[in-house]
Design an enzyme around this catalytic site. Structure first.
Site, PDB file in Angstrom:
ATOM      1  N   GLU A 820       0.828  -1.204   0.000  1.00 10.45           N
ATOM      2  CA  GLU A 820       0.000   0.000   0.000  1.00 10.45           C
ATOM      3  C   GLU A 820       0.865   1.258   0.000  1.00 10.45           C
ATOM      4  OE1 GLU A 820      -3.061   0.058   2.972  1.00 10.45           O
ATOM      5  OE2 GLU A 820      -3.385   2.213   2.770  1.00 10.45           O
ATOM      6  N   ARG A 898      -7.032   3.600  14.120  1.00 12.51           N
ATOM      7  CA  ARG A 898      -7.953   2.460  13.961  1.00 12.51           C
ATOM      8  C   ARG A 898      -7.882   1.548  15.182  1.00 12.51           C
ATOM      9  NH1 ARG A 898     -11.427  -0.053  10.410  1.00 12.51           N
ATOM     10  NH2 ARG A 898     -11.177   1.403   8.689  1.00 12.51           N
ATOM     11  N   GLU A1279     -10.847  -7.357   5.411  1.00 14.29           N
ATOM     12  CA  GLU A1279     -10.120  -7.336   6.686  1.00 14.29           C
ATOM     13  C   GLU A1279     -10.887  -7.913   7.878  1.00 14.29           C
ATOM     14  OE1 GLU A1279      -7.446  -3.477   6.698  1.00 14.29           O
ATOM     15  OE2 GLU A1279      -9.441  -3.062   5.925  1.00 14.29           O
TER      16      GLU A1279
END
Ligand code: FAD
Ligand code: FES
Ligand code: FES
Length: 1347
Positions: A820, A898, A1279
């Site tokens: 990513e 997160r 995920e």
């Protein structure tokens, strides 16, 4: 059909490809078969995943006539370790050789694809070839044979279950349900794949695939061994010599020749399987200028029964050794074959099939590795070794003098090992072998052992005893002092006690010993002896009983401690809600269609970045990286490097035309280190050369001198001590925490550390950069999840606008977040090299480089304070999280955020406060990995939840259920939970797993067994869906309709195995009302869809699906007049009419998620579009003596809304779960205290393998749960399921709790993640662990630290 034959004509390599003959003059001894296939022949179906025999991606079949066995053998072999020169008279079959999409598929290729056993497809050719090679020798294998054949293959995507189920169809009873069906008569439990529609639906049962469509296997149609090779093989052989750039390879054909050569070249290495020497040359930078290949010398292949045992030639492979010993065990009386059985036990867990097929017994002995699996057995058995030189032959016993030092034997340099004699045993003699490794399959040992005892006639009095260990010293050792103490003693409890105390003393280790795990290794020596003690006690009781002598037998509750670990055949159930048949048969949304590239994966025709054919003047690049964690660069000397043949340039910071500053968000790192390095693996420069071998050799020759800087911060604890944090520090609060604690009945404190994780995508990072020669244009072919980010950062470094750089991504062999942001560094380096040299440059990182340079999942440390009531209701929580970010910020802020967003997991804590720190350390920058901090946050939540349950003495499932959210509750970040489905998932999962019955059975098992314990856990998950950086929640698509009606679809997402392109084609097909076959996706590229967000955060189907839908709607509107004019016409008619009407048949689409925008300062605004939910139940069994565990059962219920494609979604659930299983139970990155990463490949870093899947795995997609917030009512799935593997971790913790209770230990205890055998064993405290107390921290420097 490709089939390659190798033969020798004097010193030429002669090969035939598809009847095309190729002559290789002076084959290069350093070239592997894999490099030859991929680079010289352009056969790129065979993949490179590790170059060390540890992943199986390079598997192919080698067939040869074996003169000593007088038959043709077909073996799976790792092409990455097979020297090209070793293939004399061999036929090589690659994946391209057995079938293709273009011609005809082979059933092995068809079945893995149609059974959904391929996601990214990078492992698939290797798995196909392992299966193919098995079927060539065994057309009707058992499931056990198949499992054994895959011991050397890894897959990071699928979770293995579909591969095994697809290939089960080749077994004798492959299609049968075996009558073990449950209520509806289907085969639910015997392992046949059988998918069930939910019972409430009135629809007929659906399957994920239809087995009846499979082509039959017809073994008579296989390619035969080439007759010309057969006749060459039986002719008298001649010596072969190949002279390479640095190495001379000689293959003598007689013992005499070999001994003469060894006398001439005493330092020459003998190479048979090359599984040791190959590794040393590639990874340890060793050079052996002369190699002698004795594989075919008759005397070294001897197998003969002697009076005392079986004599086996040193070149006999481990596969053949296994066959020979199995035959002997079948034939001879049991008392004679105790050692043979022990060798067979070691061979079961020795590497994978591909390695065993080529590795020789002599190679294992002569490598003299302290963790060899066979040497402790040979030493304990006192095997006789015949060694020979030109003038002398002598016989030695393998004893503690045979290995005088680390990797040394007593052989003189001119001597070779000729053979080994493995002895028979006799009545009253018992022998066992043990191997304990982090992973059961294909792993190197932590401790190995051979134990041999002989009793005086008709008694339990020890006449002689020999115990040897590997892994306890630099050499294989004998526990001589202990053994002497046991002579003439009765085999009873007193002997046991004395032996344990003595072993604890004799098998001591420095607390700093290389390999670490010191307490565990010491405990193992005793625990393994205890297993031997019990095993012998049982055998003695039986044998002496028959002679009329009574001795005490093993207590029934101890019996499982004597059992050998078995791999059970796994079974699976998949449940999903079938789509009712609609009007349009072309509408396949909701159907389990196969990944659109799966067949091409299976045939090797799918093109990955490094499969792109080479450009004529292309250069290869190798990185030059720092060996220091924190230092100033004083000087760089490239003079030796520039002397290496083929080297073109050394590239460094000074060559960057634009900006050296880079980074996906903050630009806080450099492309090349300029004056300072801040981690081991920091990129300092790069070498470009004509070949990869030359580039890598030169890169290693670059000398950098450093001035070391302090402090070197490696661990989270170091960072806390030095207050080394990135800003900002985040916090989140809801309710009144202080009051919450006041109102609580109890307060507890706890801590947990969660280790990092390597993404281990099977395809490592790869970039090909092609300068276009004008206006600064550069074309990049990249394996990346972030095409636009790559484009932007490369443009920045090159100092050109983004419109000059095109980034193209066909597909990736896995990404998992690892591509990513970190992939951009390599792409930028390669682009700068291409710019500087004005030539195309390619670099595919080797596995060790990739693991060193690119970072992984953030390790986390959390401490917490929990206030709770007597009934287990949690009232208040204060949690502090620390992540180890490494030497740059990268995506660490979003990852930490997160983690905080998920600090509650699925529990409603009325008063909650969380703080998060990002630790700045001298490690390579950690980055995104599936779950993105969420799993770490939730894992710590489950830790305090488990502590509360243990403190209250309540069943954990009750405490979890009581604290769980309900519809309409608010999260700590003030988001209301609507369409909350965890309740439903929970209830279904309890039923699916038969939780209550299972719990009773577990409790009963635990009452009846002392040394193995079972544990059970149910764990929920709630995962927020959206990028937390709001601007990323956008996507674009571009749809062209050509005048023949075919559609070219492009969207902003990349394909990495998750099936995004397949889903997008399904969306376009449904929207346009045309079959999928009319729609094609070529690639993702920045010149078709600009400004794309990385394919990440599980949202790519949601975002790109809506963008595709939007573009297709635009096209439909434009076509509507033509449809209205000709309503009975077909798609092609309307398109043609529109074209002639001059209608624009190209449309772009765009989508942004509405109403997002959370603000940490005010704790307000919507953080997520919606949540995905799931629940899992897992049951495990632990071996309290070794710390090994077995995954017995897992049931998962996952809410994926209305699934776009149940096959792909179940694939994501199972694959994600298995990655989580790796994270929480297996995968351990090991760093030295000064920041050096030891675990740089599959040899030391263990991801789950075939043998790690739960023996019973049930997956159900929650029914009747449409999600109005995403395309066609679906939900994100990438995920969320990963965290459900925490159910395995907490089942292990449950089992440990029961084991500890046996020693009187109750209440909460700390168990860090992963729950490795070491942690499990250390936590199961007992009388043996007490004998090996750990050294006091701070009194020594450990070999490895918890970062
Ligand atoms: C992926 C992988 C997994 C592995 N797993 C295991 C494992 O589970 N357990 C384990 O114990 N090992 C393991 N190994 C190590 C290795 O496979 C074994 O040691 C193997 O038996 C070596 O045999 P070889 O024929 O390939 O050796 P080679 O590499 O060909 O040679 C090894 C050494 O032996 C010497 N030698 C070979 N034959 C003779 C001879 N006749 N006389 C004198 N010297 C000789 C060579 O000179 C060389 O130094 C593994 C290796 C790999 C790559
Ligand atoms: S590339 Fe050969 S085993 Fe991994
Ligand atoms: S499909 Fe196996 S590694 Fe991706």
């Amino acid at each position: 059909m490709f089939c390659i034959f190798f033969a020798s004509i004097a010193n030429k390599m002669f090969s035939i490809i598809n009847t095309l003959q190729i002559t290789e003059k002076n084959a290069e001894p350093e070239i592997t078969l894999l490099t030859y296939l991929r680079r010289s022949l352009g056969l790129t179906g065979t993949k490179l995943g590790c170059a060390e025999g540890g992943c199986g991606a390079c598997t192919l079949m080698v067939s040869k006539y074996h003169p000593h066995q007088n038959r043709i053998i077909h073996h799976a072999v790792n092409a990455c370790l097979a020297p090209l020169c070793s293939l004399h008279h061999c036929a090589v079959t690659t994946v391209e050789g057995i079938g293709s999409v273009a011609s005809k598929l082979h059933p092995v290729q068809e079945r893995i694809a149609k059974a959904h056993g391929s996601q990214c497809g990078f492992c698939t050719p290797g798995i196909v070839m392992s299966m193919y090679a098995l079927l060539r020798s065994n057309p009707q294998p058992s499931m056990h044979d198949i499992q054994e054949a895959f011991q050397g293959n890894l897959c990071r995507c699928t979770g293995y279950r579909p591969i095994l189920e697809g290939y089960r169809t080749f077994t004798k009873d492959g299609g049968c349900c075996g009558g073990k069906g449950q209520t509806n008569g289907c085969c639910m439990t015997n392992g046949c794949i059988e998918e069930h529609v939910n019972d409430n639906s009135m629809l007929p049962a659906q399957k994920l695939y239809d087995q009846s469509e499979f082509m039959p296997l017809d073994p008579t149609q296989e390619i035969i061994f080439p007759p010309e090779l057969m006749s060459l093989s039986i002719q008298p052989q001649r010596e072969l010599r190949f002279v390479g750039e640095r190495v001379l390879w000689i293959q003598p054909c007689s013992l005499k020749e070999l001994l003469e050569l060894k006398a001439t070249y005493p330092n020459a290495k003998l190479v048979v399987g090359n599984t040791e020497v190959g590794i040393e040359m590639k990874f340890k930078n060793l050079l052996y200028p002369v190699i002698l290949a004795p594989a075919y010398i008759p005397e070294l292949n001897i197998i003969q029964h002697t009076q005392d045992g079986i004599e086996v030639g040193a070149s006999v492979t481990l596969t053949v050794l296994g066959d020979v010993l199995r035959a002997a065990v079948k034939k001879l009386p049991t008392h004679q074959t105790e050692v043979f059985e022990a060798v067979l036990e070691q061979l079961r867990w020795f590497a994978g099939q591909q390695i065993r097929n080529v590795a020789a017994v002599g190679g294992n002995i002569m490598t003299a590795s302290p963790i060899s699996d066979l040497n402790p057995v040979f030493m304990a058995a006192g095997c006789k070794l015949t060694v020979m030189s030109k003038g002398e032959k002598r016989v030695l016993e393998m004893d503690d003098k045979f290995f005088p030092g680390y990797r040394k034997t007593v052989l003189k340099s001119e001597e070779i090992l000729l053979s080994i004699e493995i002895p028979y045993t006799r009545k009253g003699q018992y022998f066992s072998a043990f191997k304990q490794s982090p992973r059961k399959e294909d792993d190197i040992a932590i401790v190995t052992s051979g134990m041999n005892v002989l009793f005086k006639e008709k008694s339990n009095i020890v006449q002689s005893i020999r115990i040897s260990y590997g892994g306890m010293a630099p050499v294989t050792v004998l526990a001589t002092a202990t053994c002497n103490r046991l002579l003439n003693r009765q085999w009873n409890e007193e002997l046991l006690e004395q032996a344990c105390t003595s072993l604890a003393e004799e098998m001591s280790l420095s607390p700093s010993a290389p390999g670490g795990m010191v307490t565990y290794r010491r405990t193992l020596t005793i625990s393994l002896f205890y297993k031997f003690f019990l095993t012998v006690q049982h055998k003695l009781a039986l044998d002496l009983g028959m002679e009329g002598v009574t001795v005490e037998d093993v207590r029934p509750e101890y019996a499982t401690a004597t059992e050998l670990f078995q791999l059970d055949s796994p079974s699976g159930v998949q449940l999903y809600q079938a789509v009712p048949p609609g009007d349009n048969s072309d509408d396949v949304v909701g159907h389990p269609i196969m990944h659109l590239s799966a067949l091409k994966h299976a045939t090797g025709e799918a093109i990955y970045c490094d499969d792109i054919p080479c450009y004529e003047n292309e250069l290869r690049l190798a990185l030059v990286t720092s060996t220091k964690a924190h230092a100033l660069i004083k000087s760089i000397d490239t003079s030796d490097a520039m002397e290496v043949p083929g080297v073109v340039a050394f590239i460094s910071a000074k060559d960057i035309p634009g900006s050296n500053l880079t980074g996906p968000v903050f630009n806080d790192e450099t492309v090349f280190a300029d004056d300072k390095v801040t981690c081991v693996g920091h990129i300092v420069g790069a070498i470009v050369a004509d070949t990869q071998a030359h580039a890598q050799r030169a890169a290693k020759a670059v000398k950098i001198s450093y001035e070391e800087l302090h402090p070197v911060i490696v661990t989270i604890q170091d960072a806390i001590a030095n207050k080394s944090f990135y800003q900002p520090v985040r916090s989140m609060e809801r309710g009144d925490v202080a009051q919450g604690f006041k109102d609580s009945d109890h307060i507890l404190h706890g801590k947990m550390h969660i280790g990092g994780q390597e993404q281990f995508y099977l395809e490592t990072n790869c970039t090909v950069a092609v300068p276009r020669g004008e206006d600064g244009e550069m074309e990049l072919f990249v394996s990346t999840q972030a095409a636009s980010k790559t484009q932007a950062l490369v443009a920045k470094a090159l100092g050109v606008p983004a419109n000059r750089v095109v980034c193209r991504v066909k597909r990736m062999g896995g990404g998992f977040g690892g591509k990513e942001s970190r992939s951009t560094i390599l792409s930028t380096v390669v682009a700068v090299a291409a710019y500087t040299t004005k030539r195309p440059v390619r670099c595919m990182l080797d596995r060790d480089e990739d693991m060193l340079v690119t970072g992984g999942r953030h390790p986390f440390f959390g401490h917490y304070k929990v206030g709770y009531m007597n009934n287990g209701r949690v009232n208040a929580l204060d949690v502090t999280l620390y992540s180890n970010a490494g030497n740059s910020m990268d995506l660490s802020l979003s990852i930490l955020e997160r983690a905080l967003f998920h600090m509650d997991n699925s529990y409603n804590i009325p008063n909650i406060h969380g703080t998060g720190y990002i630790c700045k350390t001298n490690l390579p920058s950690n980055s995104a990995f599936r779950g993105f901090g969420g799993p770490q946050g939730m894992m710590i939540a489950e830790s305090w939840m488990s502590d509360v349950a243990l403190s209250c003495g309540l069943p954990a499932e009750e405490v979890r259920r009581m604290n769980m959210y309900k519809e309409g509750d608010f999260t700590p970040f003030n988001q209301r939970l609507d369409q909350f489905t965890i309740d439903l998932c929970w209830e279904e999962c309890m039923q699916l797993s038969d939780f209550n019955m299972r719990k009773e059975a577990v409790e009963q098992y635990n009452r009846q067994h002392r040394w193995t314990k079972r544990g059970l856990a149910i764990i929920p998950t709630k995962f927020g869906i959206s990028y937390t950086a709001v601007f990323l929640n956008q996507a674009g698509a571009l749809v062209h309709v050509y005048s023949d009606g075919s559609v070219l679809l492009t969207h902003g997402g990349t394909e990495m195995g998750q099936g995004l392109h397949t889903k997008m084609v399904q969306v376009a097909s449904k929207t346009l009302g045309i079959p999928c076959s009319k729609i094609h996706i070529t690639e993702t590229s920045t010149n078709t869809v600009p400004n794309t967000s990385p394919t990440a955060a599980s949202v790519s189907s949601d975002l790109n699906g809506m963008a595709v839908y939007n573009a297709c709607q635009t096209l439909l509107q434009r076509l509507q007049p033509c449809i209205d004019k000709n309503p009975k016409g077909c798609w092609e008619d309307w398109v043609k009419a529109a074209y002639f009407d001059r209608v624009n048949l190209s449309a772009n689409g765009f989508y942004k998620t509405p109403d997002l925008g959370y603000d940490f300062n005010t704790n307000s605004g919507r953080a997520f579009n919606y949540f995905s939910y799931g629940v899992a139940v897992s049951e495990v069994e632990i071996d309290c003596l070794t710390g090994s565990h077995k995954n017995l059962h897992t049931s998962i219920v996952m809410d994926v809304g209305k699934s776009l494609n149940p096959a792909l979604d179940i694939g994501q659930v199972e694959g994600g779960f298995m990655q989580g299983l790796g994270l929480f139970t297996l995968e351990e990155l090991r760093y030295s205290p000064d920041g050096y990463l030891y675990t740089r490949g599959p040899g030391m870093y263990k991801i789950p393998s075939f043998g790690d899947i739960p023996i019973e795995l049930k997956v159900s997609l929650l029914r009747d749960a449409p999600n109005e917030k995403a395309i066609f009512s679906s939900k994100a799935v990438g995920e969320p399921p990963l965290f459900l593997a925490a159910s395995v971790f907490y089942a292990i913790k449950d089992a440990i709790t029961v084991a500890r209770a046996e020693s009187g230990l109750t209440g909460p205890f700390r168990l860090d993640s992963p729950a490795t055998p070491e942690r499990i064993r250390n936590a199961c405290e007992d009388k043996f662990t007490k004998l090996c107390p750990p050294a006091d921290p701070g009194t020594f420097t450990p070999w490895a630290v918890q970062v």
